[in-house]
Design an enzyme around this catalytic site. Sequence first.
Site, mmCIF file in Angstrom:
data_model
loop_
_atom_site.group_PDB
_atom_site.id
_atom_site.type_symbol
_atom_site.label_atom_id
_atom_site.label_comp_id
_atom_site.label_asym_id
_atom_site.label_seq_id
_atom_site.Cartn_x
_atom_site.Cartn_y
_atom_site.Cartn_z
ATOM 1 N N GLY A 1 4.023 -1.710 -3.376
ATOM 2 C CA GLY A 1 2.725 -1.112 -2.850
ATOM 3 C C GLY A 1 1.543 -2.002 -3.598
ATOM 4 O O GLY A 1 1.803 -3.372 -3.514
ATOM 5 N N GLU B 1 -12.417 12.799 2.783
ATOM 6 C CA GLU B 1 -12.208 11.839 3.927
ATOM 7 C C GLU B 1 -11.644 12.716 5.181
ATOM 8 O O GLU B 1 -11.929 12.578 6.351
ATOM 9 C CB GLU B 1 -11.603 10.903 3.537
ATOM 10 C CG GLU B 1 -12.547 9.892 2.710
ATOM 11 C CD GLU B 1 -12.064 8.612 2.452
ATOM 12 O OE1 GLU B 1 -12.799 7.632 1.947
ATOM 13 O OE2 GLU B 1 -10.621 8.172 2.495
HETATM 14 C C1 LIG Z 1 -4.070 9.377 1.257
HETATM 15 C C2 LIG Z 1 -4.625 8.384 0.072
HETATM 16 C C3 LIG Z 1 -5.521 7.828 0.066
HETATM 17 C C4 LIG Z 1 -5.723 7.026 -0.981
HETATM 18 N N1 LIG Z 1 -6.981 6.359 -0.940
HETATM 19 C C5 LIG Z 1 -7.523 5.626 -1.884
HETATM 20 C C6 LIG Z 1 -8.868 4.744 -1.921
HETATM 21 O O1 LIG Z 1 -9.615 5.047 -1.235
HETATM 22 N N2 LIG Z 1 -9.013 4.010 -3.055
HETATM 23 C C7 LIG Z 1 -8.191 3.617 -3.885
HETATM 24 O O2 LIG Z 1 -8.321 2.899 -4.791
HETATM 25 N N3 LIG Z 1 -6.876 4.368 -3.969
HETATM 26 C C8 LIG Z 1 -6.688 5.206 -3.161
HETATM 27 N N4 LIG Z 1 -5.324 5.812 -3.047
HETATM 28 C C9 LIG Z 1 -4.264 5.592 -4.183
HETATM 29 C C10 LIG Z 1 -3.800 4.421 -3.917
HETATM 30 O O3 LIG Z 1 -2.948 4.246 -2.746
HETATM 31 C C11 LIG Z 1 -2.722 4.265 -5.054
HETATM 32 O O4 LIG Z 1 -3.251 4.462 -6.284
HETATM 33 C C12 LIG Z 1 -1.945 2.808 -4.987
HETATM 34 O O5 LIG Z 1 -1.206 2.837 -3.980
HETATM 35 C C13 LIG Z 1 -1.004 2.802 -6.351
HETATM 36 O O6 LIG Z 1 -0.386 1.625 -6.267
HETATM 37 P P1 LIG Z 1 1.403 1.349 -6.637
HETATM 38 O O7 LIG Z 1 1.337 0.073 -6.521
HETATM 39 O O8 LIG Z 1 1.350 2.070 -8.243
HETATM 40 O O9 LIG Z 1 2.078 2.325 -5.738
HETATM 41 P P2 LIG Z 1 2.225 2.453 -4.288
HETATM 42 O O10 LIG Z 1 1.304 1.597 -3.642
HETATM 43 O O11 LIG Z 1 2.206 3.791 -3.937
HETATM 44 O O12 LIG Z 1 3.403 1.744 -4.047
HETATM 45 C C14 LIG Z 1 4.863 2.128 -4.654
HETATM 46 C C15 LIG Z 1 5.919 1.445 -3.808
HETATM 47 O O13 LIG Z 1 7.260 1.720 -4.707
HETATM 48 C C16 LIG Z 1 8.194 2.252 -3.904
HETATM 49 N N5 LIG Z 1 9.140 2.979 -4.361
HETATM 50 C C17 LIG Z 1 8.709 4.100 -5.000
HETATM 51 N N6 LIG Z 1 9.879 4.687 -5.533
HETATM 52 C C18 LIG Z 1 10.981 3.752 -5.373
HETATM 53 C C19 LIG Z 1 12.416 3.717 -5.627
HETATM 54 N N7 LIG Z 1 12.894 4.408 -6.322
HETATM 55 N N8 LIG Z 1 13.190 2.408 -5.161
HETATM 56 C C20 LIG Z 1 12.285 1.605 -4.377
HETATM 57 N N9 LIG Z 1 11.231 1.490 -3.758
HETATM 58 C C21 LIG Z 1 10.338 2.635 -4.529
HETATM 59 C C22 LIG Z 1 7.371 3.045 -2.616
HETATM 60 O O14 LIG Z 1 8.039 2.945 -1.390
HETATM 61 C C23 LIG Z 1 6.076 2.141 -2.373
HETATM 62 O O15 LIG Z 1 6.129 1.128 -1.524
HETATM 63 C C24 LIG Z 1 -5.123 6.802 -2.116
HETATM 64 C C25 LIG Z 1 -3.916 7.213 -1.760
HETATM 65 C C26 LIG Z 1 -3.517 8.047 -0.949
HETATM 66 C C27 LIG Z 1 -2.005 8.723 -0.960
#
Ligand SMILES: Cc1cc2nc3c(=O)[nH]c(=O)nc-3n(C[C@H](O)[C@H](O)[C@H](O)COP(=O)(O)OP(=O)(O)OC[C@H]3O[C@@H](n4cnc5c(N)ncnc54)[C@H](O)[C@@H]3O)c2cc1C
Length: 416
Positions: free
Chosen positions: A15, A172
């Site tokens: 992500g 939104e």
């Molecule tokens: C609808 C929505 C709207 C949003 N709008 C905004 C916004 O406007 N601005 C903003 O800043 N943030 C926004 N966010 C929040 C933002 O998307 C998250 O904070 C961000 O994605 C976090 O990044 P991350 O890398 O921690 O996790 P993620 O981007 O969620 O990535 C996690 C990854 O880990 C993978 N994963 C999880 N568990 C496992 C496992 N056990 N094995 C293998 N892979 C795994 C998943 O498939 C995913 O690809 C929004 C979120 C949502 C749901």
Amino acid sequence: MKTQELPHIVIVGAGFGGLTTARKLRGAPVRITLIDRHNYHLFQPLLYQVAIAGLVPAQIAYPLRTIFRHQNNLSFQMGEVTSIDFNARYVRTNGSVIAYDYLVLAIGGQTNFFGLQAVQENGFQLKSVEDATGTRNHLLEMFEKASREVDPERRKALLTFVVVGGGPTGVETAGALAELITHVMAKDYPEMDLRESRVLLVEATGSVMATYPEGLREATMDLLRSKNVEILLNARLTDYNGHTVTLADGHRVDAYTLIWTAGVRSAELTDRLGLPQGSGGRIRVEPTLQLPDHPEVFVIGDAAYVEDRQGVPLPMLATVAQQQAGTAARNLKRILKGAKPEPFHYKDPGLLATIGRNAAVARIWGLSFSGFVAWVIWVGLHIFRLIGFRNRLLVLINWAWDYVFYDNQVRLITRE
Ligand SMILES: Cc1cc2nc3c(=O)[nH]c(=O)nc-3n(C[C@H](O)[C@H](O)[C@H](O)COP(=O)(O)OP(=O)(O)OC[C@H]3O[C@@H](n4cnc5c(N)ncnc54)[C@H](O)[C@@H]3O)c2cc1C
């Protein structure tokens, strides 16, 4: 040094956090294995656009093997990590066991229903591509069903859409849904009086956009109301059986659609790792983003519990995940050179949310603005942040088309 002798960094999750870490380690003398359960990176902030038939999933997701085609020190593995042995230093996936020297956990979050089982079963959420296309199919189906419904009460319930949660995603979604009805569905269903339809935004506290300054909260509510969104404040949902929403004060609303955006917590795997957790199940880490007992493990993004200087937990935002990825990558490089890792400090880039056509609210560089200017900034920033020139171009064309012709392109009801 032979490639096989280079330190092995495993990054779980591609992500915002995992992807950025992997990119920042490009050219570093390490071997990287990036693991994700999906073969694509998903731009979650635009998932609601898929749900309201504005974009197709391929425009907000990008294949990981394409992104890293030219990064020689990285290989990608699609798989679900099911457990981690921190002492023996390996991760187990649904197909392999992968040893690491250093581990970056960037597994993100999931929807938090706060134990409301009925809402989880009968409502919709926006966290994955499947959630968004499922919501789109359902929304479009409601109009089809309503168009042949003779019972006026049932027809009203089919055309009542409840969005729970007054944060940016709920705002939104509610705004975009109201516009879909007014500008697009009204043209598609001339036989129906769509003034019967309702979009309700249900919020448990006294205001939408709780983290925004007072002026922007008011502006958000004014913009939503101008788009015919009904806002119910201090309204806590207690039950939803698929056709009736029940609030804590006993108030009931008949609605065949409920979209839950009211909570988020860390990914399910964080509960199975036996590590100390903070609020929302997030894993507690040192200021350097390392695990206290395992400095070779970094946790970042939605899965990590980190407090700011005032002791307030950092929000679950893409901007936090990306900045933490920068710190994790820098610290890994420092450790490999024998230097001490540095603590993470979040630089708040501001706030930005759209409420629909020509309408957004923003706080950037200490300045608050709402309306058209904020909306232009929102459009520009989201196009810029998408991955891949093709996706940027397609989304821009799509939005321009919708803007000029009042037409959401993806009004297909598909079965998965
Ligand atoms: C609808 C929505 C709207 C949003 N709008 C905004 C916004 O406007 N601005 C903003 O800043 N943030 C926004 N966010 C929040 C933002 O998307 C998250 O904070 C961000 O994605 C976090 O990044 P991350 O890398 O921690 O996790 P993620 O981007 O969620 O990535 C996690 C990854 O880990 C993978 N994963 C999880 N568990 C496992 C496992 N056990 N094995 C293998 N892979 C795994 C998943 O498939 C995913 O690809 C929004 C979120 C949502 C749901």
